[in-house]
Design a protein around this motif. Sequence first.
Motif, PDB file in Angstrom:
ATOM      1  N   LEU A 109     -12.431  50.885  90.714  1.00  0.00           N
ATOM      2  CA  LEU A 109     -11.402  50.011  91.271  1.00  0.00           C
ATOM      3  C   LEU A 109     -10.013  50.477  90.848  1.00  0.00           C
ATOM      4  N   ARG A 110      -9.881  50.840  89.596  1.00  0.00           N
ATOM      5  CA  ARG A 110      -8.582  51.336  89.122  1.00  0.00           C
ATOM      6  C   ARG A 110      -8.168  52.603  89.879  1.00  0.00           C
ATOM      7  N   ALA A 111      -9.152  53.439  90.207  1.00  0.00           N
ATOM      8  CA  ALA A 111      -8.862  54.714  90.867  1.00  0.00           C
ATOM      9  C   ALA A 111      -8.611  54.570  92.370  1.00  0.00           C
ATOM     10  N   PHE A 112      -9.345  53.671  93.024  1.00  0.00           N
ATOM     11  CA  PHE A 112      -9.333  53.668  94.481  1.00  0.00           C
ATOM     12  C   PHE A 112      -8.578  52.511  95.124  1.00  0.00           C
ATOM     13  N   LEU A 113      -8.150  51.545  94.342  1.00  0.00           N
ATOM     14  CA  LEU A 113      -7.288  50.502  94.888  1.00  0.00           C
ATOM     15  C   LEU A 113      -5.854  51.025  94.953  1.00  0.00           C
ATOM     16  N   GLY A 114      -5.043  50.363  95.756  1.00  0.00           N
ATOM     17  CA  GLY A 114      -3.643  50.754  95.853  1.00  0.00           C
ATOM     18  C   GLY A 114      -2.894  50.468  94.562  1.00  0.00           C
ATOM     19  N   LYS A 115      -1.709  51.024  94.482  1.00  0.00           N
ATOM     20  CA  LYS A 115      -0.867  50.846  93.306  1.00  0.00           C
ATOM     21  C   LYS A 115      -0.642  49.355  93.051  1.00  0.00           C
ATOM     22  N   ASN A 116      -0.851  48.920  91.829  1.00  0.00           N
ATOM     23  CA  ASN A 116      -0.651  47.537  91.374  1.00  0.00           C
ATOM     24  C   ASN A 116      -1.640  46.526  91.961  1.00  0.00           C
ATOM     25  N   GLU A 117      -2.691  46.983  92.649  1.00  0.00           N
ATOM     26  CA  GLU A 117      -3.689  46.044  93.178  1.00  0.00           C
ATOM     27  C   GLU A 117      -4.642  45.548  92.099  1.00  0.00           C
ATOM     28  N   PHE A 118      -4.993  46.413  91.159  1.00  0.00           N
ATOM     29  CA  PHE A 118      -5.950  46.033  90.121  1.00  0.00           C
ATOM     30  C   PHE A 118      -5.261  45.153  89.087  1.00  0.00           C
ATOM     31  N   LYS A 119      -5.872  44.004  88.857  1.00  0.00           N
ATOM     32  CA  LYS A 119      -5.380  43.085  87.825  1.00  0.00           C
ATOM     33  C   LYS A 119      -6.559  42.688  86.950  1.00  0.00           C
ATOM     34  N   ILE A 120      -6.397  42.811  85.657  1.00  0.00           N
ATOM     35  CA  ILE A 120      -7.498  42.585  84.725  1.00  0.00           C
ATOM     36  C   ILE A 120      -8.064  41.176  84.841  1.00  0.00           C
ATOM     37  N   GLU A 121      -7.221  40.180  85.073  1.00  0.00           N
ATOM     38  CA  GLU A 121      -7.708  38.795  85.192  1.00  0.00           C
ATOM     39  C   GLU A 121      -8.609  38.649  86.422  1.00  0.00           C
ATOM     40  N   ASP A 122      -8.199  39.271  87.541  1.00  0.00           N
ATOM     41  CA  ASP A 122      -9.016  39.223  88.756  1.00  0.00           C
ATOM     42  C   ASP A 122     -10.314  39.989  88.549  1.00  0.00           C
ATOM     43  N   TRP A 123     -10.229  41.138  87.874  1.00  0.00           N
ATOM     44  CA  TRP A 123     -11.426  41.924  87.605  1.00  0.00           C
ATOM     45  C   TRP A 123     -12.429  41.129  86.769  1.00  0.00           C
ATOM     46  N   GLU A 124     -11.951  40.452  85.741  1.00  0.00           N
ATOM     47  CA  GLU A 124     -12.854  39.691  84.881  1.00  0.00           C
ATOM     48  C   GLU A 124     -13.588  38.606  85.669  1.00  0.00           C
ATOM     49  N   SER A 125     -12.934  37.969  86.610  1.00  0.00           N
ATOM     50  CA  SER A 125     -13.590  36.966  87.455  1.00  0.00           C
ATOM     51  C   SER A 125     -14.524  37.630  88.461  1.00  0.00           C
ATOM     52  N   PHE A 126     -14.034  38.665  89.123  1.00  0.00           N
ATOM     53  CA  PHE A 126     -14.824  39.371  90.137  1.00  0.00           C
ATOM     54  C   PHE A 126     -16.091  39.972  89.543  1.00  0.00           C
TER      55      PHE A 126
END
Length: 104
Positions: free
Chosen positions: A61-78
Amino acid sequence: MKKLFDLVIFGGTGDLSMRKLLPAMYRAYCQGDVDDDSRIIVCCRAQADFENLNKTTEDALRAFLGKNEFKIEDWESFSKIIHPVLINLVELDKGWDQFAKLFG
Protein backbone atom coordinates in the motif's frame (compact mmCIF):
# COMPACT_ATOMS: atom_id res chain seq x y z
CA MET A 1 -23.12 3.96 1.22
CA LYS A 2 -21.26 1.23 3.07
CA LYS A 3 -21.51 -2.26 1.68
CA LEU A 4 -21.04 -5.48 3.64
CA PHE A 5 -19.30 -8.28 1.74
CA ASP A 6 -16.74 -11.06 1.77
CA LEU A 7 -14.07 -10.86 -0.92
CA VAL A 8 -11.88 -13.90 -1.52
CA ILE A 9 -8.59 -13.27 -3.30
CA PHE A 10 -6.95 -16.45 -4.54
CA GLY A 11 -3.29 -15.70 -5.17
CA GLY A 12 -3.65 -12.96 -2.60
CA THR A 13 0.06 -12.27 -2.26
CA GLY A 14 0.61 -11.96 -5.99
CA ASP A 15 1.31 -8.89 -8.07
CA LEU A 16 -2.29 -8.19 -9.11
CA SER A 17 -3.51 -8.31 -5.53
CA MET A 18 -0.73 -6.17 -4.10
CA ARG A 19 -0.60 -3.57 -6.89
CA LYS A 20 -4.29 -3.24 -7.76
CA LEU A 21 -6.87 -5.15 -5.69
CA LEU A 22 -5.77 -4.33 -2.15
CA PRO A 23 -4.98 -0.67 -2.90
CA ALA A 24 -8.42 -0.32 -4.52
CA MET A 25 -10.10 -1.90 -1.51
CA TYR A 26 -8.10 0.37 0.83
CA ARG A 27 -9.29 3.41 -1.12
CA ALA A 28 -12.90 2.23 -0.98
CA TYR A 29 -12.54 1.63 2.76
CA CYS A 30 -11.10 5.10 3.33
CA GLN A 31 -13.95 6.65 1.33
CA GLY A 32 -16.49 4.94 3.58
CA ASP A 33 -17.73 2.46 0.98
CA VAL A 34 -16.74 -0.67 2.93
CA ASP A 35 -18.46 -1.82 6.09
CA ASP A 36 -16.18 -2.60 9.06
CA ASP A 37 -17.72 -6.08 9.26
CA SER A 38 -16.70 -6.93 5.69
CA ARG A 39 -13.90 -9.42 5.18
CA ILE A 40 -11.12 -9.57 2.63
CA ILE A 41 -9.95 -13.16 2.67
CA VAL A 42 -6.44 -13.38 1.25
CA CYS A 43 -5.41 -16.89 0.23
CA CYS A 44 -1.70 -17.50 0.73
CA ARG A 45 0.07 -20.48 -0.78
CA ALA A 46 3.22 -20.39 1.34
CA GLN A 47 3.59 -20.34 5.12
CA ALA A 48 5.95 -17.34 4.93
CA ASP A 49 3.39 -15.35 2.92
CA PHE A 50 0.70 -16.25 5.45
CA GLU A 51 2.83 -15.18 8.41
CA ASN A 52 4.00 -11.92 6.80
CA LEU A 53 0.78 -10.86 5.07
CA ASN A 54 0.16 -7.84 7.28
CA LYS A 55 3.65 -6.40 6.67
CA THR A 56 3.62 -7.31 2.97
CA THR A 57 0.26 -5.61 2.47
CA GLU A 58 1.31 -2.49 4.35
CA ASP A 59 4.48 -2.25 2.27
CA ALA A 60 2.49 -2.70 -0.95
CA LEU A 61 0.00 0.00 0.00
CA ARG A 62 2.81 2.40 0.83
CA ALA A 63 4.43 1.63 -2.54
CA PHE A 64 1.42 1.58 -4.84
CA LEU A 65 -0.96 4.18 -3.44
CA GLY A 66 -0.66 7.78 -4.56
CA LYS A 67 1.40 10.33 -2.70
CA ASN A 68 -0.08 11.00 0.78
CA GLU A 69 -2.86 8.40 0.35
CA PHE A 70 -1.51 5.99 2.96
CA LYS A 71 -2.42 6.93 6.50
CA ILE A 72 -1.40 4.74 9.42
CA GLU A 73 -4.72 5.24 11.25
CA ASP A 74 -6.68 4.10 8.18
CA TRP A 75 -4.31 1.18 7.67
CA GLU A 76 -4.76 0.01 11.26
CA SER A 77 -8.55 -0.07 10.79
CA PHE A 78 -8.42 -1.54 7.28
CA SER A 79 -6.01 -4.29 8.31
CA LYS A 80 -8.65 -5.66 10.70
CA ILE A 81 -10.85 -6.74 7.80
CA ILE A 82 -8.02 -8.66 6.11
CA HIS A 83 -8.06 -12.36 6.94
CA PRO A 84 -5.23 -14.55 5.64
CA VAL A 85 -5.87 -18.20 4.86
CA LEU A 86 -3.10 -20.70 4.14
CA ILE A 87 -4.29 -22.69 1.15
CA ASN A 88 -2.69 -24.05 -1.98
CA LEU A 89 -5.17 -24.71 -4.77
CA VAL A 90 -3.14 -27.59 -6.17
CA GLU A 91 -3.27 -29.43 -2.83
CA LEU A 92 -6.96 -30.27 -2.77
CA ASP A 93 -6.85 -31.97 0.62
CA LYS A 94 -5.07 -29.23 2.62
CA GLY A 95 -6.28 -25.95 4.03
CA TRP A 96 -9.91 -26.13 2.98
CA ASP A 97 -11.17 -26.79 6.52
CA GLN A 98 -9.70 -23.47 7.69
CA PHE A 99 -11.23 -21.73 4.68
CA ALA A 100 -14.66 -23.29 5.30
CA LYS A 101 -14.63 -22.19 8.96
CA LEU A 102 -14.70 -18.57 7.80
CA PHE A 103 -18.13 -19.15 6.32
CA GLY A 104 -19.57 -21.57 8.87
